[in-house]
Design a protein around this motif. Structure first.
Motif, mmCIF file in Angstrom:
data_model
loop_
_atom_site.group_PDB
_atom_site.id
_atom_site.type_symbol
_atom_site.label_atom_id
_atom_site.label_comp_id
_atom_site.label_asym_id
_atom_site.label_seq_id
_atom_site.Cartn_x
_atom_site.Cartn_y
_atom_site.Cartn_z
ATOM 1 N N GLU A 1 0.865 -1.246 -0.071
ATOM 2 C CA GLU A 1 0.114 0.023 -0.046
ATOM 3 C C GLU A 1 0.962 1.076 0.051
ATOM 4 O O GLU A 1 1.784 1.180 0.594
ATOM 5 C CB GLU A 1 -0.837 -0.054 1.338
ATOM 6 C CG GLU A 1 -1.936 -1.209 1.398
ATOM 7 C CD GLU A 1 -2.655 -1.013 2.305
ATOM 8 O OE1 GLU A 1 -3.086 0.068 2.845
ATOM 9 O OE2 GLU A 1 -3.282 -2.014 3.033
ATOM 10 N N THR A 2 0.486 2.008 -0.811
ATOM 11 C CA THR A 2 0.987 3.532 -0.736
ATOM 12 C C THR A 2 0.127 4.481 -0.313
ATOM 13 O O THR A 2 -1.021 4.598 -0.614
ATOM 14 C CB THR A 2 1.726 3.954 -2.039
ATOM 15 O OG1 THR A 2 0.706 3.993 -3.037
ATOM 16 C CG2 THR A 2 2.760 2.971 -2.624
ATOM 17 N N VAL A 3 0.479 5.429 0.573
ATOM 18 C CA VAL A 3 -0.333 6.436 1.351
ATOM 19 C C VAL A 3 -0.075 7.909 0.876
ATOM 20 O O VAL A 3 1.099 8.302 1.016
ATOM 21 C CB VAL A 3 -0.726 6.105 2.675
ATOM 22 C CG1 VAL A 3 -1.575 7.026 3.557
ATOM 23 C CG2 VAL A 3 -0.820 4.754 3.060
ATOM 24 N N TRP A 4 -0.766 8.560 0.576
ATOM 25 C CA TRP A 4 -0.531 9.849 0.159
ATOM 26 C C TRP A 4 -0.049 10.688 1.594
ATOM 27 O O TRP A 4 -0.519 10.701 2.453
ATOM 28 C CB TRP A 4 -1.790 10.622 -0.488
ATOM 29 C CG TRP A 4 -1.326 12.006 -0.981
ATOM 30 C CD1 TRP A 4 -1.645 13.281 -0.281
ATOM 31 C CD2 TRP A 4 -0.977 12.283 -2.275
ATOM 32 N NE1 TRP A 4 -1.133 14.330 -1.244
ATOM 33 C CE2 TRP A 4 -0.672 13.779 -2.491
ATOM 34 C CE3 TRP A 4 -0.702 11.564 -3.349
ATOM 35 C CZ2 TRP A 4 -0.176 14.268 -3.404
ATOM 36 C CZ3 TRP A 4 -0.161 12.218 -4.536
ATOM 37 C CH2 TRP A 4 0.097 13.635 -4.540
ATOM 38 N N GLY A 5 0.805 11.686 1.267
ATOM 39 C CA GLY A 5 1.361 12.497 2.545
ATOM 40 C C GLY A 5 2.176 13.707 1.850
ATOM 41 O O GLY A 5 2.251 13.672 0.886
ATOM 42 N N SER A 6 2.481 14.530 2.832
ATOM 43 C CA SER A 6 3.573 15.621 2.460
ATOM 44 C C SER A 6 2.827 16.711 1.987
ATOM 45 O O SER A 6 3.570 17.964 1.486
ATOM 46 C CB SER A 6 4.604 15.056 1.437
ATOM 47 O OG SER A 6 4.047 14.915 0.096
ATOM 48 N N THR A 7 1.561 16.975 1.840
ATOM 49 C CA THR A 7 0.980 18.149 1.302
ATOM 50 C C THR A 7 0.109 18.664 2.269
ATOM 51 O O THR A 7 -0.604 17.953 3.301
ATOM 52 C CB THR A 7 0.305 17.834 -0.021
ATOM 53 O OG1 THR A 7 -0.977 16.814 0.216
ATOM 54 C CG2 THR A 7 1.265 17.454 -1.066
ATOM 55 N N LEU A 8 -0.319 19.991 2.319
ATOM 56 C CA LEU A 8 -1.566 20.633 3.052
ATOM 57 C C LEU A 8 -2.729 20.017 2.780
ATOM 58 O O LEU A 8 -3.383 19.632 3.737
ATOM 59 C CB LEU A 8 -1.597 22.130 2.734
ATOM 60 C CG LEU A 8 -0.225 22.859 3.093
ATOM 61 C CD1 LEU A 8 -0.436 24.408 2.664
ATOM 62 C CD2 LEU A 8 -0.145 23.044 4.862
ATOM 63 N N TYR A 9 -2.957 19.663 1.579
ATOM 64 C CA TYR A 9 -4.455 19.341 1.128
ATOM 65 C C TYR A 9 -4.526 17.932 0.762
ATOM 66 O O TYR A 9 -3.655 17.576 -0.327
ATOM 67 C CB TYR A 9 -5.024 20.203 0.128
ATOM 68 C CG TYR A 9 -5.151 21.591 0.561
ATOM 69 C CD1 TYR A 9 -6.366 22.041 1.367
ATOM 70 C CD2 TYR A 9 -4.215 22.580 0.248
ATOM 71 C CE1 TYR A 9 -6.743 23.212 1.974
ATOM 72 C CE2 TYR A 9 -4.569 23.844 0.914
ATOM 73 C CZ TYR A 9 -5.772 24.254 1.750
ATOM 74 O OH TYR A 9 -5.740 25.502 2.180
ATOM 75 N N ASP A 10 -5.270 17.183 0.759
ATOM 76 C CA ASP A 10 -5.258 15.962 0.398
ATOM 77 C C ASP A 10 -5.896 15.957 -1.270
ATOM 78 O O ASP A 10 -6.869 16.515 -1.575
ATOM 79 C CB ASP A 10 -6.377 14.807 1.120
ATOM 80 C CG ASP A 10 -6.266 13.649 0.638
ATOM 81 O OD1 ASP A 10 -6.853 13.018 -0.177
ATOM 82 O OD2 ASP A 10 -5.785 12.607 1.408
ATOM 83 N N PRO A 11 -5.267 15.123 -2.126
ATOM 84 C CA PRO A 11 -5.784 15.521 -3.484
ATOM 85 C C PRO A 11 -7.307 15.038 -3.766
ATOM 86 O O PRO A 11 -7.871 15.393 -4.735
ATOM 87 C CB PRO A 11 -5.108 14.372 -4.202
ATOM 88 C CG PRO A 11 -4.342 13.554 -3.129
ATOM 89 C CD PRO A 11 -4.224 14.110 -1.935
ATOM 90 N N SER A 12 -7.990 14.036 -2.727
ATOM 91 C CA SER A 12 -9.293 13.565 -2.919
ATOM 92 C C SER A 12 -10.137 14.784 -2.732
ATOM 93 O O SER A 12 -11.268 14.705 -3.165
ATOM 94 C CB SER A 12 -9.378 12.467 -1.940
ATOM 95 O OG SER A 12 -9.576 12.676 -0.849
ATOM 96 N N THR A 13 -9.765 15.845 -1.689
ATOM 97 C CA THR A 13 -10.735 16.827 -1.778
ATOM 98 C C THR A 13 -10.445 18.169 -2.782
ATOM 99 O O THR A 13 -11.161 19.091 -2.669
ATOM 100 C CB THR A 13 -10.011 17.398 -0.349
ATOM 101 O OG1 THR A 13 -8.819 18.088 -0.227
ATOM 102 C CG2 THR A 13 -10.213 16.553 0.723
ATOM 103 N N LEU A 14 -9.507 18.059 -3.659
ATOM 104 C CA LEU A 14 -9.471 19.011 -4.721
ATOM 105 C C LEU A 14 -10.781 19.467 -5.350
ATOM 106 O O LEU A 14 -11.391 18.507 -5.920
ATOM 107 C CB LEU A 14 -8.468 18.779 -5.654
ATOM 108 C CG LEU A 14 -6.983 18.776 -4.971
ATOM 109 C CD1 LEU A 14 -5.938 18.466 -5.978
ATOM 110 C CD2 LEU A 14 -6.563 20.085 -4.424
ATOM 111 N N PRO A 15 -11.296 20.857 -5.735
ATOM 112 C CA PRO A 15 -12.476 20.881 -6.392
ATOM 113 C C PRO A 15 -12.431 21.042 -7.516
ATOM 114 O O PRO A 15 -12.819 22.299 -8.465
ATOM 115 C CB PRO A 15 -12.568 22.520 -5.410
ATOM 116 C CG PRO A 15 -11.422 22.962 -5.399
ATOM 117 C CD PRO A 15 -10.660 22.105 -5.099
#
Length: 702
Positions: free
Chosen positions: A268-282
């Motif tokens: 499994e790879t897990v997103w990290g290192s950013t302020l915003y999670d990519p799944s929340t981008l509008p």
């Protein structure tokens, strides 16, 4: 080889899951108190818990560094489970489902971009797997029955075939990781190891190919459990560029190949290192729908998205290693150990390279006695924001070039994941609540939003940000031109011997310290790619070798943009004007170009204008083979690419145009607030900039 990031928007083997940690039943006030104490030191808590500390006390008190260090790593995680959070992760799974009856080996693979314990989504996922939480839980669902943790085996691998070593080079000739940054990573890994050991855990440190080391550990575990199958869970932070993804692919293949009959393998790879999670981008398509200019991205994200709360450090019980960890590692037959820390020589660096970084230049702009690692990173956050109270003037001082305090200097620790951007953003918000809110307090978060954007941009555009034509591609465009590749000119730029003092001073600082100011980076990029018209990739490649704070997304994205290869407005920085605007008295130039120390102010940025009499009086001779070189390009000639009137004088990033039209920090048309006492030393006038924006946190975490 040159990087080739992959940008496939979907994969048949990928699934998206949302992870939840249960809410304990606390009052909101108590929950906030305990959450704060679990993530930050008591001194930080004093600045945000206004319900417990009078506002007058907040204004007069100053948190201490010792309290920060003592609490940030020793008590973090003591209230783990109190705050709820969700983080969306892309899980790339091997075929087959886990067997609950099989013993599990949970390997957490730290990479060089997430070397910390606090706010580490991938590490939290490893803990969940250790606790038997293999499936996502619907919102509001009862948590699964608790199970004793099966243990987490943390691993870090120095890849001496792809990254580290004097002879590991790109196709353009630069080292993939110079010795100064390698030393920083060694320090960060040693710090991570020590912090894990304080919690009764440890860190397997290895040298070699990740796929060989990890498959060796997995194979050893299966051999020791020969009578029953083993469920191998491997978790790491998700990366987006081709070199990292190629390693993922190799690891997946080798561990799957080593998996014996009756055993299972889950990667499994897990997103990290950013302020915003990519799944929340509008944006439609999330990352793949982001605009190709920054300003519309920024406006929509700040309006529509929330920053998630930093995650707790897992508790000591959750971080316990498997009981047979030592025997598993010992029998793995790879260069790995729980009791090992390599040195630069072990990573393949030459004696000359090691000697070149054995001391810190006294002129360095880095904080005194800096080191890689989470401990120093947290100390720097405490020091800059709270102890020295510098956050409130960041916007005014950030274009300085001398000293450690003109900017946050968080970037080396952010680049290696020693500190979380969400933690920094949270501290900015607490500072605003406790002390003052102004453009400076917002601007630190704004700069970190640029980091997010470049990572998303790299994911969206893939290989293009590493190709000579950038995201423009093969089609025609007004910014496209035939690039020069003169090795002597490129080397003169690298060595700080172009005859342009501001450029040379910055390049010499980079070579000697591994750091360069944001203002300097904009100028040397513009000069190489526009004035000298050299292939921009040589600049990006050199920065990758030398920068302490190299971040592949920000570095290559900025260079691609600065060269005009993202299709935006081409911004040429007028080097002489920039010199006079930001090094008005020539202090910075004289610091790094000592041959010009006696040159008067009126010539220090244009020494080629001195007569022979002036040169003799100043004790310096200008010209080929003399004390200081003649200009490498004619100062009186406008670059051909600019002859049609396009571009400008260095507005770019942060300037009135905003967006990705360039990397500038503002245009100085007109004097603004000439009496500003906070303006950086040598800065002639204040900058114009984008208007102050806003940022917000998920209301559940406030």
């Amino acid at each position: 080889k040159m990087r080739r990031p992959a940008a496939t928007p979907s994969n048949k083997n990928e699934i998206t899951t949302t992870t939840f940690i249960k809410n304990a039943t606390f009052s909101e006030t108590m929950r906030r108190s305990l959450l704060l104490l679990s993530i930050l030191p008591r001194s930080f808590a004093a600045n945000s818990l206004s319900s417990f500390v009078p506002s007058s006390a907040l204004q007069s008190s100053s948190p201490t560094t010792s309290a920060f260090i003592g609490s940030s790593l020793s008590t973090i995680g003591s209230t783990r489970g109190i705050n709820s959070f969700h983080s969306t992760s892309t899980l790339k799974m091997a075929k087959g489902k886990g067997n609950a009856a099989s013993p599990a080996l949970n390997i957490h693979w730290f990479r060089q971009t997430d070397l910390r314990l606090h706010d580490n989504p991938a590490l939290c996922r490893s803990v969940e797997l250790s606790l038997g939480k293999t499936k996502k839980q619907p919102v509001g669902a009862a948590p699964p029955p608790s199970t004793p943790p099966s243990g987490v085996l943390p691993v870090f691998i120095f890849d001496t075939t792809r990254i580290y070593g004097s002879n590991v080079r790109s196709e353009m000739g630069c080292q993939k990781c110079g010795p100064r940054r390698a030393q920083f990573v060694l320090e960060a890994v040693a710090d991570l190891k020590a912090n894990l050991e304080k919690r009764g855990s440890g860190l397997v440190v290895a040298v070699g190919k990740p796929e060989i080391v990890l498959s060796g550990i997995a194979k050893s575990a299966m051999i020791q459990s020969a009578t029953v199958g083993v469920h191998i869970n491997l978790v790491c932070q998700e990366e987006v560029c081709s070199e990292e993804l190629a390693v993922d692919k190799a690891v997946r293949a080798e561990v799957a190949k080593a998996t014996s009959k009756g055993s299972k393998f889950n990667f499994e790879t897990v997103w990290g290192s950013t302020l915003y999670d990519p799944s929340t981008l509008p944006f439609d398509g999330e990352i793949f729908g982001i605009p190709d200019t920054f300003t519309p991205f920024r406006n929509k994200v700040e309006k529509s998205c929330d920053i998630g709360a930093p995650l707790d450090v897992p508790s000591s019980d959750e971080l316990k290693m498997p009981k047979d960890a030592k025997s598993i590692v010992g029998e793995s037959k790879c260069h790995a150990s729980l009791d090992y820390m390599p040195k630069l020589a072990d990573l393949g660096y030459s004696k000359e390279d090691i000697a070149s970084v054995s001391t810190v230049d006294s002129r360095s702009a880095m904080p005194s006695n800096y080191r890689g690692g989470e401990t120093f990173a947290l100390q720097r956050v405490q020091d800059y924001i709270w102890d020295k109270d510098l956050l409130k003037i960041y916007f005014d001082t950030r274009n300085g070039m001398i000293g450690s305090e003109y900017s946050t200097k968080f970037s080396p620790w952010l680049a290696h994941g020693n500190v979380s951007p969400r933690l920094i953003a949270k501290e900015c918000r607490r500072y605003e609540e406790a002390r003052v809110q102004n453009k400076s307090t917002y601007w630190v978060v704004f700069e970190m939003l640029w980091r997010d954007y470049f990572k998303f941009f790299a994911k969206k555009h893939g290989d293009k940000i590493f190709k000579v034509g950038g995201t423009i591609g093969e089609g025609s465009h007004v910014n496209k031109r035939k690039w020069g590749m003169d090795p002597k000119q490129i080397q003169a730029w690298k060595d700080g011997m172009t005859g342009y003092p501001l450029v040379d001073a910055n390049m010499r600082e980079l070579k000697a310290t591994g750091f360069m100011s944001n203002r300097g980076r904009q100028n040397v990029c513009s000069f190489l790619t526009i004035d000298m018209n050299m292939d921009w990739r040589y600049g990006a490649d050199h920065f990758e070798e030398t920068l302490l704070d190299h971040d592949v997304h920000s570095n290559w994205g900025n260079w691609c943009s600065g060269a005009g290869m993202t299709g935006g407005r081409l911004n040429r920085f007028n080097i002489v004007k920039q010199s006079k605007d930001y090094d008005m008295g020539g202090d910075y130039v004289r610091l790094w170009c000592p041959e010009l120390k006696n040159v008067p102010d009126k010539f220090v940025h244009e020494p080629w204008k001195m007569s022979d009499t002036w040169m003799e009086e100043c004790g310096v001779k200008i010209g080929p083979g003399r004390d200081y070189p003649s200009p490498i390009v004619d100062p009186g000639v406008t670059p051909k690419i600019m002859n049609d009137g396009r571009g400008g004088g260095g507005r770019g990033r942060g300037g009135k145009q905003g967006g990705r039209g360039g990397r500038g920090g503002g245009n100085n048309n007109g004097r603004r607030d000439s009496n500003n006492p906070n303006r950086g030393r040598g800065q002639r006038q204040d900058m114009k900039s984008l208007k102050t924006g806003s940022y917000k946190f998920d209301s559940k975490y406030v």
